[in-house]
Design an enzyme around this catalytic site. Structure first.
Site, PDB file in Angstrom:
ATOM      1  N   SER A 117       0.861  -1.058   0.221  1.00 42.36           N
ATOM      2  CA  SER A 117      -0.515  -0.060  -0.148  1.00 42.36           C
ATOM      3  C   SER A 117       1.125   1.327  -0.237  1.00 42.36           C
ATOM      4  O   SER A 117       1.710   1.594  -0.979  1.00 42.36           O
ATOM      5  CB  SER A 117      -1.115   0.210   0.624  1.00 42.36           C
ATOM      6  OG  SER A 117      -2.053   0.684   1.219  1.00 42.36           O
ATOM      7  N   ASP A 126      -2.417   6.440  -3.377  1.00 43.03           N
ATOM      8  CA  ASP A 126      -1.212   5.831  -3.470  1.00 43.03           C
ATOM      9  C   ASP A 126      -0.961   4.961  -4.322  1.00 43.03           C
ATOM     10  O   ASP A 126      -1.220   4.009  -4.903  1.00 43.03           O
ATOM     11  CB  ASP A 126      -1.904   4.736  -1.863  1.00 43.03           C
ATOM     12  CG  ASP A 126      -2.949   4.280  -1.573  1.00 43.03           C
ATOM     13  OD1 ASP A 126      -3.358   3.926  -2.693  1.00 43.03           O
ATOM     14  OD2 ASP A 126      -3.103   2.823  -0.825  1.00 43.03           O
ATOM     15  N   ASP A 135      -1.012   1.393  -4.542  1.00 39.60           N
ATOM     16  CA  ASP A 135      -1.996   0.277  -5.490  1.00 39.60           C
ATOM     17  C   ASP A 135      -3.215   0.695  -5.336  1.00 39.60           C
ATOM     18  O   ASP A 135      -3.876   0.079  -5.634  1.00 39.60           O
ATOM     19  CB  ASP A 135      -1.848  -0.943  -4.347  1.00 39.60           C
ATOM     20  CG  ASP A 135      -2.699  -0.532  -2.944  1.00 39.60           C
ATOM     21  OD1 ASP A 135      -2.773   0.655  -2.715  1.00 39.60           O
ATOM     22  OD2 ASP A 135      -3.201  -1.800  -1.899  1.00 39.60           O
ATOM     23  N   ASP A 153      -6.281   1.992  -3.769  1.00 40.88           N
ATOM     24  CA  ASP A 153      -6.914   1.721  -2.910  1.00 40.88           C
ATOM     25  C   ASP A 153      -7.194   2.748  -2.565  1.00 40.88           C
ATOM     26  O   ASP A 153      -8.186   3.315  -1.402  1.00 40.88           O
ATOM     27  CB  ASP A 153      -6.827   0.413  -2.542  1.00 40.88           C
ATOM     28  CG  ASP A 153      -6.263   0.280  -1.320  1.00 40.88           C
ATOM     29  OD1 ASP A 153      -4.776   0.943  -1.269  1.00 40.88           O
ATOM     30  OD2 ASP A 153      -5.556  -0.407  -0.718  1.00 40.88           O
TER      31      ASP A 153
END
Length: 575
Positions: A152, A301, A303, A305
């Site tokens: 993340s 961010d 990734d 999400d």
């Protein structure tokens, strides 16, 4: 300087990694730790990586407490064993995605090979993709499980392994404990690496198309999209693969990208931390917005999400909104437009975590929509959706840590879909002579002004972990009696599940799974939470205070009063 003594149990654990089961490079690095770096040896072997709110996450390197091909291989073998036990009479399949981080692509291939070696079909994305698309792919392809290799928004030295079940949500009980139990049975010699290449199938554009089509179906208004000027930054991550296309397909033609942050880069070379919760991460995007007179900044961010935004305030300055504020805007927009459009379904509900602002519930109540609350971590919102999908309809939800989900075709926080709807809300507001900032103040005037702040205290390593636990136990055993000039009337220990009403000395249960954090609620409705992070070496303190806002003219002075109240509470807690 005194010599660091290594516990014999830790040394024995490290020496197991000097066997022929491990490759030469790994053995050499472990031997170097044994001979020359006792401190790092301890950190690498004193414990095993475990599942937190976001799965397996840790620093890359050799050892049982590090992310490497062996810890990932053993985790994957444990997951394989669990899947094969759960689904004895069918052929299992999994979907696998990965982000921009160093080694993510290599790790993803190695993980796919372990699945294939166990006779499990692996659908592997051919290139980096957003985490929410992985959640979508599991459901779209009818997979039994899914993996995404990501850490993340953690710093560059981290990587991780998120595990999903067949509903597209991250693991929750009983499957999380079931997988962990299987993983703990696995030794390196149990991991199967001899795989059938025919069981690995690469996926890409067809899944992209299906996912983007679902995002288009989220649209609630077409007004003003051509007039909205957006600055977007991918922060070197996966959102660059889909968000520009999603914005364009949804009618946003005036989108500027921060070129220096477009290219995927596991070192995140233009930022210290690729976390859109931090102002420094979005500085380049904000600077470009100022230069180009843009209306909205969107930053995801690595990734994709989580999404952070910046908007124009009453003085036309670009300012950042926090996760609670963005969540409130999204919830209000989705419910308002569905009501106006006559598309509100039967039995609608929204969802949030218990550390997220209570203003969301106030907004839901005003529209006659129930709010369901859960523990921190979006997997719990996904569980709520799954448990209620045949009787009630999930509309929108979120958590204070910049994660939001509109609709239920994804079962994790989705920065791609959320960014498109945030932009849509901004476009409609501008076309109506308003702005997202003015809409936020209007929400405060209607429902009460809730101001939140988050403080994170980092405590790294074994000693840090022990210190964090001591802090949380201190609050658990000696809860404050008064905060911010208001008596504490409710104390909630989410570990024991006990809610204590201090006014009448009664107790009740949270009805939620056990989790290691505590919460205090005062007579004035202020809420303070102390919670160790499940994914980072931090303890987090969440502050939420509130008051009435009778006029937008009093907004700045009221903001100052609420900030002063939070400052006072922080001092009282000794932080």
């Amino acid at each position: 300087m005194s010599k660091i003594l290594v516990d014999p149990a830790i040394l024995a654990k490290a020496q197991e990694w000097l066997s022929s089961s491990f490759d030469e490079e790994t053995r050499s690095r472990v031997q170097d730790l044994v001979e020359n770096n006792p401190e790092e040896l301890i950190e690498s072997f004193y414990t095993d990586l475990d599942f937190g709110t976001g799965g397996l996450r840790g620093i890359m390197g050799v050892g049982t407490n590090r992310i490497n091909k062996y810890t990932l291989g053993m985790t994957t073998q444990g997951l394989c064993n669990y899947l094969l036990k759960q689904n004895k009479d069918k052929k299992n399949s999994v979907a696998i995605a990965y982000d921009c981080r160093n080694n993510s692509k290599t790790f993803a291939k190695q993980v796919a090979q372990v699945f294939a070696a166990n006779g499990i079909k692996a659908y592997l994305f051919s290139d980096l993709r957003p985490t929410p698309e992985l959640s979508f792919a599991i459901r779209h392809l009818g997979c039994d499980s899914g993996i995404v290799l990501t850490a993340s928004h953690n710093p560059k030295e981290y990587n991780g392994y998120k595990v999903y079940w067949n509903d597209g949500g991250q693991l929750v009980p009983p499957h999380d404990n079931g997988v962990i139990a299987e993983v703990r049975k696995v030794s390196i010699n149990d991991v199967k690496f001899d795989f059938d290449k025919n069981l690995i199938e690469y996926i890409d554009e067809s899944i992209d198309r299906a996912y983007l089509d679902e995002i288009k179906n989220l649209s609630l208004s077409n007004r003003g999209k051509n007039e909205l000027k957006i600055v977007f930054t991918a922060l070197h991550g996966t959102s660059v693969t889909l968000l520009p296309k999603a914005l364009k397909e949804n009618g946003f033609t005036n989108v500027l990208s921060v070129k220096e942050q477009e290219k995927p880069d596991g070192n995140f070379s233009t930022v210290e931390s690729p976390n859109p919760e931090e102002a420094a991460a979005l500085k380049m995007a904000v600077d470009l917005a100022v230069k180009e007179n843009a209306d909205l900044v969107i930053g995801c961010d690595p990734d994709a999400d989580r999404v952070g935004i910046a908007v124009r305030d009453l003085n036309n300055n670009i300012i950042l909104l926090n996760g609670n504020q963005t969540a409130c805007l999204l919830v209000d927009y989705v419910l308002k437009m569905n009501k106006q459009n006559g598309t509100m379904p039967a039995n609608p509900f929204i969802a949030e975590t218990v550390v997220t602002t209570d203003l969301i519930e106030k907004i839901g109540t005003a529209y006659g929509v129930q709010t369901k609350k859960c523990l921190t971590g979006f997997k719990w919102i996904a569980e709520i959706i799954r448990e209620n999908e045949n009787q009630e309809k999930y509309m929108v939800g979120g958590e204070e840590s910049y994660g939001y989900l509109i609709g239920d075709f994804v079962r994790d926080k989705d920065a791609i879909g959320a960014a498109v709807i945030i932009a849509e809300a901004a476009a409609l507001a501008k076309a109506s002579g308003s702005s997202l900032y003015k809409e936020l103040i209007s929400i405060y005037e209607k429902h009460g002004y809730y101001l939140e702040r988050l403080i994170s205290i980092t405590k790294k390593g074994k000693a840090g972990k022990e210190e964090i636990q001591a802090m949380i136990e201190g609050f658990r055993n000696n809860p404050p009696q008064e905060l911010g000039g208001s008596k504490v009337i409710t104390y909630i220990d989410y570990k024991s599940g006990i809610v204590k009403n201090l006014e009448n000395n009664s107790e009740s249960k949270t009805g939620l799974p056990s989790s290691n954090f505590v919460q205090f609620i005062t007579a004035s409705g202020d809420k303070i939470t102390a919670r160790p992070s499940g994914t980072e070496p931090k303890i987090k303190f969440y502050f939420s205070v509130n008051t009435l806002l009778t006029s937008s003219l009093e907004f700045e002075s009221t903001t100052s009063k609420l900030n002063n109240k939070i400052d006072a509470i922080i001092t009282e807690l000794g932080l």
